[in-house]
Design a protein around this motif. Structure first.
Motif, PDB file in Angstrom:
ATOM      1  N   SER A 477     -19.369  22.719  -7.424  1.00  0.00           N
ATOM      2  CA  SER A 477     -19.117  21.283  -7.552  1.00  0.00           C
ATOM      3  C   SER A 477     -18.082  20.746  -6.570  1.00  0.00           C
ATOM      4  O   SER A 477     -17.888  19.534  -6.481  1.00  0.00           O
ATOM      5  N   ILE A 478     -17.407  21.618  -5.825  1.00  0.00           N
ATOM      6  CA  ILE A 478     -16.395  21.143  -4.882  1.00  0.00           C
ATOM      7  C   ILE A 478     -17.034  20.942  -3.512  1.00  0.00           C
ATOM      8  O   ILE A 478     -17.764  21.808  -3.014  1.00  0.00           O
ATOM      9  N   PRO A 479     -16.803  19.804  -2.876  1.00  0.00           N
ATOM     10  CA  PRO A 479     -17.385  19.575  -1.543  1.00  0.00           C
ATOM     11  C   PRO A 479     -16.891  20.594  -0.532  1.00  0.00           C
ATOM     12  O   PRO A 479     -15.749  21.070  -0.594  1.00  0.00           O
ATOM     13  N   LEU A 480     -17.740  20.935   0.413  1.00  0.00           N
ATOM     14  CA  LEU A 480     -17.419  21.935   1.427  1.00  0.00           C
ATOM     15  C   LEU A 480     -16.140  21.578   2.178  1.00  0.00           C
ATOM     16  O   LEU A 480     -15.301  22.449   2.445  1.00  0.00           O
ATOM     17  N   GLU A 481     -15.979  20.302   2.485  1.00  0.00           N
ATOM     18  CA  GLU A 481     -14.852  19.893   3.313  1.00  0.00           C
ATOM     19  C   GLU A 481     -13.503  19.992   2.596  1.00  0.00           C
ATOM     20  O   GLU A 481     -12.453  19.905   3.224  1.00  0.00           O
ATOM     21  N   ARG A 482     -13.496  20.192   1.282  1.00  0.00           N
ATOM     22  CA  ARG A 482     -12.234  20.306   0.549  1.00  0.00           C
ATOM     23  C   ARG A 482     -11.847  21.754   0.236  1.00  0.00           C
ATOM     24  O   ARG A 482     -10.762  22.003  -0.296  1.00  0.00           O
ATOM     25  N   ILE A 483     -12.728  22.682   0.526  1.00  0.00           N
ATOM     26  CA  ILE A 483     -12.488  24.066   0.101  1.00  0.00           C
ATOM     27  C   ILE A 483     -11.269  24.660   0.790  1.00  0.00           C
ATOM     28  O   ILE A 483     -10.393  25.252   0.137  1.00  0.00           O
ATOM     29  N   ASP A 484     -11.165  24.538   2.105  1.00  0.00           N
ATOM     30  CA  ASP A 484     -10.053  25.162   2.820  1.00  0.00           C
ATOM     31  C   ASP A 484      -8.715  24.625   2.324  1.00  0.00           C
ATOM     32  O   ASP A 484      -7.790  25.403   2.035  1.00  0.00           O
ATOM     33  N   ALA A 485      -8.605  23.304   2.211  1.00  0.00           N
ATOM     34  CA  ALA A 485      -7.344  22.721   1.743  1.00  0.00           C
ATOM     35  C   ALA A 485      -7.051  23.121   0.301  1.00  0.00           C
ATOM     36  O   ALA A 485      -5.886  23.344  -0.071  1.00  0.00           O
ATOM     37  N   GLY A 486      -8.094  23.226  -0.520  1.00  0.00           N
ATOM     38  CA  GLY A 486      -7.892  23.612  -1.912  1.00  0.00           C
ATOM     39  C   GLY A 486      -7.385  25.032  -2.053  1.00  0.00           C
ATOM     40  O   GLY A 486      -6.478  25.307  -2.850  1.00  0.00           O
ATOM     41  N   ILE A 487      -7.941  25.960  -1.268  1.00  0.00           N
ATOM     42  CA  ILE A 487      -7.475  27.351  -1.328  1.00  0.00           C
ATOM     43  C   ILE A 487      -6.060  27.451  -0.759  1.00  0.00           C
ATOM     44  O   ILE A 487      -5.221  28.217  -1.257  1.00  0.00           O
ATOM     45  N   ARG A 488      -5.775  26.671   0.271  1.00  0.00           N
ATOM     46  CA  ARG A 488      -4.414  26.672   0.832  1.00  0.00           C
ATOM     47  C   ARG A 488      -3.405  26.200  -0.217  1.00  0.00           C
ATOM     48  O   ARG A 488      -2.325  26.789  -0.366  1.00  0.00           O
ATOM     49  N   GLU A 489      -3.761  25.160  -0.967  1.00  0.00           N
ATOM     50  CA  GLU A 489      -2.861  24.664  -2.013  1.00  0.00           C
ATOM     51  C   GLU A 489      -2.735  25.690  -3.141  1.00  0.00           C
ATOM     52  O   GLU A 489      -1.635  25.912  -3.669  1.00  0.00           O
ATOM     53  N   LEU A 490      -3.839  26.338  -3.493  1.00  0.00           N
ATOM     54  CA  LEU A 490      -3.777  27.391  -4.506  1.00  0.00           C
ATOM     55  C   LEU A 490      -2.839  28.508  -4.061  1.00  0.00           C
ATOM     56  O   LEU A 490      -2.000  28.983  -4.841  1.00  0.00           O
ATOM     57  N   ALA A 491      -2.959  28.939  -2.806  1.00  0.00           N
ATOM     58  CA  ALA A 491      -2.112  30.016  -2.291  1.00  0.00           C
ATOM     59  C   ALA A 491      -0.641  29.626  -2.322  1.00  0.00           C
ATOM     60  O   ALA A 491       0.233  30.455  -2.636  1.00  0.00           O
ATOM     61  N   ARG A 492      -0.347  28.384  -2.002  1.00  0.00           N
ATOM     62  CA  ARG A 492       1.043  27.925  -2.021  1.00  0.00           C
ATOM     63  C   ARG A 492       1.625  28.021  -3.428  1.00  0.00           C
ATOM     64  O   ARG A 492       2.765  28.487  -3.620  1.00  0.00           O
ATOM     65  N   ILE A 493       0.836  27.629  -4.435  1.00  0.00           N
ATOM     66  CA  ILE A 493       1.330  27.667  -5.818  1.00  0.00           C
ATOM     67  C   ILE A 493       1.417  29.110  -6.304  1.00  0.00           C
ATOM     68  O   ILE A 493       2.361  29.480  -7.026  1.00  0.00           O
ATOM     69  N   VAL A 494       0.447  29.938  -5.917  1.00  0.00           N
ATOM     70  CA  VAL A 494       0.485  31.353  -6.306  1.00  0.00           C
ATOM     71  C   VAL A 494       1.765  32.016  -5.780  1.00  0.00           C
ATOM     72  O   VAL A 494       2.416  32.808  -6.488  1.00  0.00           O
ATOM     73  N   ALA A 495       2.154  31.684  -4.561  1.00  0.00           N
ATOM     74  CA  ALA A 495       3.357  32.278  -3.976  1.00  0.00           C
ATOM     75  C   ALA A 495       4.598  31.984  -4.810  1.00  0.00           C
ATOM     76  O   ALA A 495       5.511  32.824  -4.902  1.00  0.00           O
ATOM     77  N   HIS A 496       4.629  30.808  -5.452  1.00  0.00           N
ATOM     78  CA  HIS A 496       5.788  30.437  -6.266  1.00  0.00           C
ATOM     79  C   HIS A 496       5.759  31.098  -7.636  1.00  0.00           C
ATOM     80  O   HIS A 496       6.777  31.071  -8.351  1.00  0.00           O
ATOM     81  N   HIS A 497       4.614  31.659  -8.039  1.00  0.00           N
ATOM     82  CA  HIS A 497       4.496  32.237  -9.388  1.00  0.00           C
ATOM     83  C   HIS A 497       4.292  33.746  -9.359  1.00  0.00           C
ATOM     84  O   HIS A 497       4.027  34.357 -10.390  1.00  0.00           O
TER      85      HIS A 497
END
Length: 499
Positions: A477-497
């Motif tokens: 359900s996520i558009p192709l063009e948002r995937i890279d930015a979404g994973i980058r944001e996920l990685a940033r939050i994972v690093a803090h936790h």
């Protein structure tokens, strides 16, 4: 009437703003607002309505729209038209009488908490996969089992729905079917859908359901009896586990490895085995051919029955899909479940069970105790959709789309979360991800939700406590063009936790 005197009242009665676009037509929105106000008594009998010009100005629509709504409401008996005087609320409308549910003289009510205490105790033991309200507005929805409305062939479905609403069609499906299913849809499943999975079936071996979950519930009613042992993959589909756990059967967790359901010692104790060989839920692993053959041989040797949930059956985009267990079952001991909803739209709720005719006959009786049959108009529309080739075209389009999205998610994970572990998907629409280090996945999910990133936590898939930090990333359900930015944001939050 003088509008100025009543302008505030009319502005309160009308929606804050009528929206043109993807929602209901403006005429429908205006009619709904007026009918609702008439039926609940906010517009009393005999009240004169504003002129077409005045209401058009208030509602910010054209005068023609208002006039058409007024004329239709007159025809339907809600309004009365008086020549040279205007439109008035009719006195022939039966209003809704709202009773005071908090009346002090009401008789003593049952103690519902006490009556439901036993059921509530069972519910508390179940694990669910819930998503926050309004998740569709999230910028990065990495959730499984949802579709992208932009990919749905709406015009084709609308045309099939129109054909299903023609007079002759309505006369056929509008009658009580006495528990029968659409012959055309059953025929299309047998001739056009099941052969792709290598399955041959006759009409008396197929039952329509309101999705796979409904089919599992029926199987639980029929087979999850006291003393029966039902094996469930661990990790596995929590709703199957919950359904069987709610009955009197014993649920046995079964380990999963990189070739699917493991042929473990626990498997030998089971009377029934539930598995997802196409794309294991939630790991996405495809059960190997030799494992499938061995599983069937063991089932025959121990007189076991297999419930095969063909998860994402037609979304293989690397190599050729393996035939279903049902297709290579020589002893007729596999009961097959699948769904049209995942490919078309989850809200459509159309699934099916393929089993020996005596089993289908019993399931049909159980289904009738819940509902006579799935809605006839949806059955016919789906049958026409398949018959006219739209389903095949949608499959091709979805495979291409999922191929691109799977590659994008894999590349982004390798770039932004290189220490995480996952298997590159060959089909399906999700990735099972083992996060690096020690992570509280529930706290991580809360932090991600706050930033518009949504994933499925791994905890509900496990029979017992999850010992490693797993999450599931869906990409249907996520558009192709948002995937890279979404994973980058996920990685940033994972690093803090990560500890």
């Amino acid at each position: 009437m003088r509008l100025g005197e009543y302008e505030l009242m009319w502005r309160q009665l009308l929606p804050a703003r009528l929206h043109a676009g993807d929602g209901p037509p403006l005429q429908v929105q205006l009619r709904t607002a007026l009918v609702g106000a008439i039926l609940d008594g906010r517009l009393p009998t005999g009240l004169r309505l504003p002129s077409g010009r005045e209401l058009a100005q208030l509602a910010a629509v054209s005068r023609n729209t208002v006039v058409l709504v007024y004329e239709r409401l007159v025809a339907d008996g809600f309004l009365e038209a008086r020549p040279r005087d205007g439109y008035f609320v009719s006195n022939g409308i039966e209003r809704v009488q709202v009773r005071d549910v908090h009346a002090h003289d009401a008789p003593e009510r049952p103690d519902w908490n006490a009556r439901m205490a036993r059921a509530e105790a069972g519910h508390r033991a179940l694990r669910w996969l819930d998503r926050p309200e309004g998740w569709r507005r999230f910028r990065y929805p990495f959730v499984y089992g949802q579709f992208d409305p932009r990919l749905f062939p709406l015009s084709d479905w609308r045309e099939c729905s129109r054909q299903a609403l023609e007079v002759g069609a309505v006369e056929a499906w509008g009658q009580d079917g006495q528990g029968s299913d659409s012959p055309l849809l059953i025929d299309q499943l047998i001739r056009r859908v099941l052969p792709r999975r290598g399955i041959a079936a006759t009409p008396d071996e197929v039952l329509l359901t309101l999705g796979t979950q409904h089919g599992l519930y029926l199987l639980g009613e029929l087979f999850a009896l006291p003393g029966a042992v039902i094996g469930i993959e661990d990790p596995g589909y929590m709703d199957a586990r919950n359904i069987f756990a709610r009955r009197s059967a014993s649920v046995q967790p079964l380990p999963v490895d990189d070739r699917g359901l493991s042929l473990s010692a626990e498997l030998a104790a089971c009377d029934y085995v539930y598995c997802t060989p196409s794309h294991q839920c939630p790991t996405g692993v495809t059960m190997s051919t030799d494992r499938r053959v061995a599983l069937l041989e063991r089932a025959a040797h121990r007189d076991q029955v297999i419930f095969e949930d063909d998860y994402d059956p037609e979304t293989q985009y690397v190599g050729q899909p393996l035939p279903a267990l049902k297709a290579i079952d020589k002893s007729d001991r596999v009961i097959y479940l699948s769904s049209l909803s995942k490919m078309l739209a989850p809200g459509l709720r159309l699934g099916y069970v393929v089993a020996p005719a005596p089993v289908i006959a019993k399931l049909r009786v159980l289904r009738r105790l819940m509902l006579r049959q799935p809605p006839g108009n949806n059955q016919l529309a789906a049958a026409l959709f398949i018959q006219q080739g739209h389903y095949d075209r949608l499959l091709h389009q979805m495979r291409e789309t999922l191929t691109a999205r799977a590659a994008a998610v894999s590349h982004a994970l390798q770039r932004y979360l290189p220490d995480a572990s996952f298997g590159a998907p060959h089909g399906g629409s999700s990735i099972w991800l083992r996060l690096p280090g020690r992570v509280d996945t529930l706290a991580l999910r809360a932090a991600c939700i706050a930033q518009g990133v949504l994933f499925d936590p791994g905890e509900p898939f496990f029979h017992r406590a999850m010992t490693e930090p797993f999450i599931r990333l869906g990409f249907s359900s996520i558009p192709l063009e948002r995937i890279d930015a979404g994973i980058r944001e996920l990685a940033r939050i994972v690093a803090h936790h990560t500890r």
